[in-house]
Design an enzyme around this catalytic site. Structure first.
Site, PDB file in Angstrom:
ATOM      1  N   ARG A  21      10.407  10.816   7.620  1.00 21.54           N
ATOM      2  CA  ARG A  21      10.423  12.237   8.012  1.00 21.54           C
ATOM      3  C   ARG A  21       9.589  12.495   9.262  1.00 21.54           C
ATOM      4  O   ARG A  21       9.734  13.518   9.912  1.00 21.54           O
ATOM      5  CB  ARG A  21       9.882  13.125   6.878  1.00 21.54           C
ATOM      6  CG  ARG A  21      10.667  13.026   5.604  1.00 21.54           C
ATOM      7  CD  ARG A  21      10.092  13.922   4.533  1.00 21.54           C
ATOM      8  NE  ARG A  21      10.505  15.304   4.676  1.00 21.54           N
ATOM      9  CZ  ARG A  21       9.740  16.300   5.061  1.00 21.54           C
ATOM     10  NH1 ARG A  21       8.471  16.080   5.329  1.00 21.54           N
ATOM     11  NH2 ARG A  21      10.206  17.519   5.176  1.00 21.54           N
TER      12      ARG A  21
ATOM     13  N   ASP B 180       5.621  21.993   6.362  1.00 26.27           N
ATOM     14  CA  ASP B 180       5.600  21.534   4.979  1.00 26.27           C
ATOM     15  C   ASP B 180       4.204  21.577   4.377  1.00 26.27           C
ATOM     16  O   ASP B 180       3.209  21.614   5.095  1.00 26.27           O
ATOM     17  CB  ASP B 180       6.080  20.081   4.898  1.00 26.27           C
ATOM     18  CG  ASP B 180       7.585  19.992   4.987  1.00 26.27           C
ATOM     19  OD1 ASP B 180       8.246  20.976   4.651  1.00 26.27           O
ATOM     20  OD2 ASP B 180       8.073  18.930   5.390  1.00 26.27           O
TER      21      ASP B 180
ATOM     22  N   PRO C 281      -1.032  -0.004  -7.950  1.00 24.56           N
ATOM     23  CA  PRO C 281      -1.785   1.166  -8.414  1.00 24.56           C
ATOM     24  C   PRO C 281      -3.246   1.128  -7.974  1.00 24.56           C
ATOM     25  O   PRO C 281      -3.920   2.151  -7.968  1.00 24.56           O
ATOM     26  CB  PRO C 281      -1.675   1.114  -9.942  1.00 24.56           C
ATOM     27  CG  PRO C 281      -0.954  -0.132 -10.294  1.00 24.56           C
ATOM     28  CD  PRO C 281      -0.470  -0.792  -9.056  1.00 24.56           C
TER      29      PRO C 281
ATOM     30  N   GLU D 286       2.862  -8.277 -13.791  1.00 20.40           N
ATOM     31  CA  GLU D 286       1.455  -7.861 -13.681  1.00 20.40           C
ATOM     32  C   GLU D 286       1.007  -7.797 -12.223  1.00 20.40           C
ATOM     33  O   GLU D 286      -0.168  -7.550 -11.935  1.00 20.40           O
ATOM     34  CB  GLU D 286       0.552  -8.820 -14.458  1.00 20.40           C
ATOM     35  CG  GLU D 286       0.742  -8.751 -15.967  1.00 20.40           C
ATOM     36  CD  GLU D 286       0.701  -7.327 -16.504  1.00 20.40           C
ATOM     37  OE1 GLU D 286      -0.219  -6.584 -16.128  1.00 20.40           O
ATOM     38  OE2 GLU D 286       1.590  -6.968 -17.291  1.00 20.40           O
TER      39      GLU D 286
HETATM   40  N1  SAM Z   1      -1.027  -4.986 -13.682  1.00 24.86           N
HETATM   41  C1  SAM Z   1      -0.963  -4.060 -12.612  1.00 24.86           C
HETATM   42  C2  SAM Z   1      -2.201  -3.169 -12.625  1.00 24.86           C
HETATM   43  O1  SAM Z   1      -2.723  -2.894 -13.696  1.00 24.86           O
HETATM   44  O2  SAM Z   1      -2.631  -2.743 -11.542  1.00 24.86           O
HETATM   45  C3  SAM Z   1       0.268  -3.178 -12.722  1.00 24.86           C
HETATM   46  C4  SAM Z   1       1.513  -3.886 -12.404  1.00 24.86           C
HETATM   47  S1  SAM Z   1       2.913  -2.864 -12.392  1.00 24.86           S
HETATM   48  C5  SAM Z   1       3.498  -3.001 -14.032  1.00 24.86           C
HETATM   49  C6  SAM Z   1       4.084  -3.755 -11.432  1.00 24.86           C
HETATM   50  C7  SAM Z   1       4.170  -3.389  -9.990  1.00 24.86           C
HETATM   51  O3  SAM Z   1       4.572  -2.038  -9.839  1.00 24.86           O
HETATM   52  C8  SAM Z   1       2.892  -3.497  -9.192  1.00 24.86           C
HETATM   53  O4  SAM Z   1       2.645  -4.821  -8.791  1.00 24.86           O
HETATM   54  C9  SAM Z   1       3.189  -2.589  -8.007  1.00 24.86           C
HETATM   55  O5  SAM Z   1       3.937  -3.240  -7.008  1.00 24.86           O
HETATM   56  C10 SAM Z   1       4.056  -1.518  -8.641  1.00 24.86           C
HETATM   57  N2  SAM Z   1       3.320  -0.284  -8.958  1.00 24.86           N
HETATM   58  C11 SAM Z   1       3.015   0.178 -10.182  1.00 24.86           C
HETATM   59  N3  SAM Z   1       2.364   1.344 -10.136  1.00 24.86           N
HETATM   60  C12 SAM Z   1       2.251   1.655  -8.826  1.00 24.86           C
HETATM   61  C13 SAM Z   1       1.664   2.748  -8.121  1.00 24.86           C
HETATM   62  N4  SAM Z   1       1.065   3.743  -8.757  1.00 24.86           N
HETATM   63  N5  SAM Z   1       1.744   2.757  -6.784  1.00 24.86           N
HETATM   64  C14 SAM Z   1       2.334   1.741  -6.105  1.00 24.86           C
HETATM   65  N6  SAM Z   1       2.903   0.668  -6.740  1.00 24.86           N
HETATM   66  C15 SAM Z   1       2.868   0.628  -8.071  1.00 24.86           C
END
Ligand code: SAM
Length: 247
Positions: A153, A168, A88, A115
């Site tokens: 795509r 698109d 994220p 995490e």
């Molecule tokens: N503790 C992390 C943080 O606060 O940034 C969040 C971890 S999340 C529960 C677990 C995994 O989901 C991340 O390591 C990532 O690979 C994926 N993930 C979660 N949200 C995402 C997003 N918006 N975009 C891309 N990957 C995401």
């Protein structure tokens, strides 16, 4: 295009890639998707892939050793591929980033869990960090599906007609115009008459205006960077003044 997905849950990908356009792209050899189970690279007795965070706090962290062994094995086979970490905290995925990624030889996509990954994985391997939006998923697998789908795509031959991707939303900086198909009237809602007129110039003009209208109403900030003609700007002024009633 080669996609290598590095995951603890390879079973999550069996559905999304076994249907429709991506399935056909794989069958045609335009897209190659390989799954790598991180657990296969955990060499301790219990095949542990996560551990408690140093410094305390909730949740677990993906261990550096199994990820390193897995990524080194994948990179040895794909030296030209870029390593992408789903997180994220990464660069927000956009259409322009998707078209950039489509030019790569291949992508090795790390699907985080818990995490996230030990920071040293980032430091050693990661070329790019990508977020699919300002929200938190339970894992990177859905983000990897989004990446594979959106990038595929843009691989020549994946879509039936080369025009479809260009028309698109976002490709010209605007949202797409409304689409209709038969019947011409449904529950009292008629297809705009211009689309039945056969007048291609008028249809093109109507579509451009509807594209501008939709963007103006839903994503007005896109208009700041879109490539606009004088006629477009005039139409937007009309919309701002409360005009531009649908034809
Ligand atoms: N503790 C992390 C943080 O606060 O940034 C969040 C971890 S999340 C529960 C677990 C995994 O989901 C991340 O390591 C990532 O690979 C994926 N993930 C979660 N949200 C995402 C997003 N918006 N975009 C891309 N990957 C995401």
């Amino acid at each position: 295009m080669k996609f290598d997905l590095v995951t603890l849950f390879p079973g999550m990908f069996s559905g999304p890639f076994s249907e429709s356009i991506i399935k056909k792209a794989v069958e045609k050899g335009l897209v190659d998707i390989a799954l790598h189970n991180i657990r296969d690279f955990a060499f301790d007795k219990h095949r542990v892939t996560d551990d408690y965070p140093y410094g305390g706090g909730a949740g677990m962290v993906m261990k550096v050793e199994p990820l390193t062994a897995c990524l080194e094995s994948v990179k040895a086979a794909r030296p030209l591929s870029k390593v992408v970490l789903t997180t994220p905290g990464g660069r927000p995925l956009s259409q322009s980033l998707v078209t950039e990624l489509a030019l790569e030889d291949g992508l090795i996509i790390i699907c985080g869990r818990y995490e996230g990954v030990d920071e040293r994985v980032r430091e050693i391997f990661v070329d790019m960090e990508i977020s699919i939006g300002d929200f938190v998923l339970t894992g990177g697998e859905p983000a990897a599906v989004v990446l594979v789908d959106a990038v595929s795509r843009h691989i020549p031959g994946v879509l039936g007609s080369c025009e479809s991707a260009l028309d698109d939303s976002f490709c010209n900086g605007l949202l797409e115009y409304p689409q209709y198909t038969r019947p011409p009237e449904f529950r009292g809602l008629a297809v705009p008459s211009v689309l039945l007129s056969g007048n291609h110039l008028e249809i093109k003009r109507w579509r451009r205006r509807e594209s501008l209208r939709r963007t103006f109403l839903v994503r007005p900030e896109l208009l700041d960077t879109a490539d606009l003609t004088e006629e477009d700007k005039q139409f937007i002024r009309t919309l701002r003044n409360g005009g531009g009633i649908q034809d």
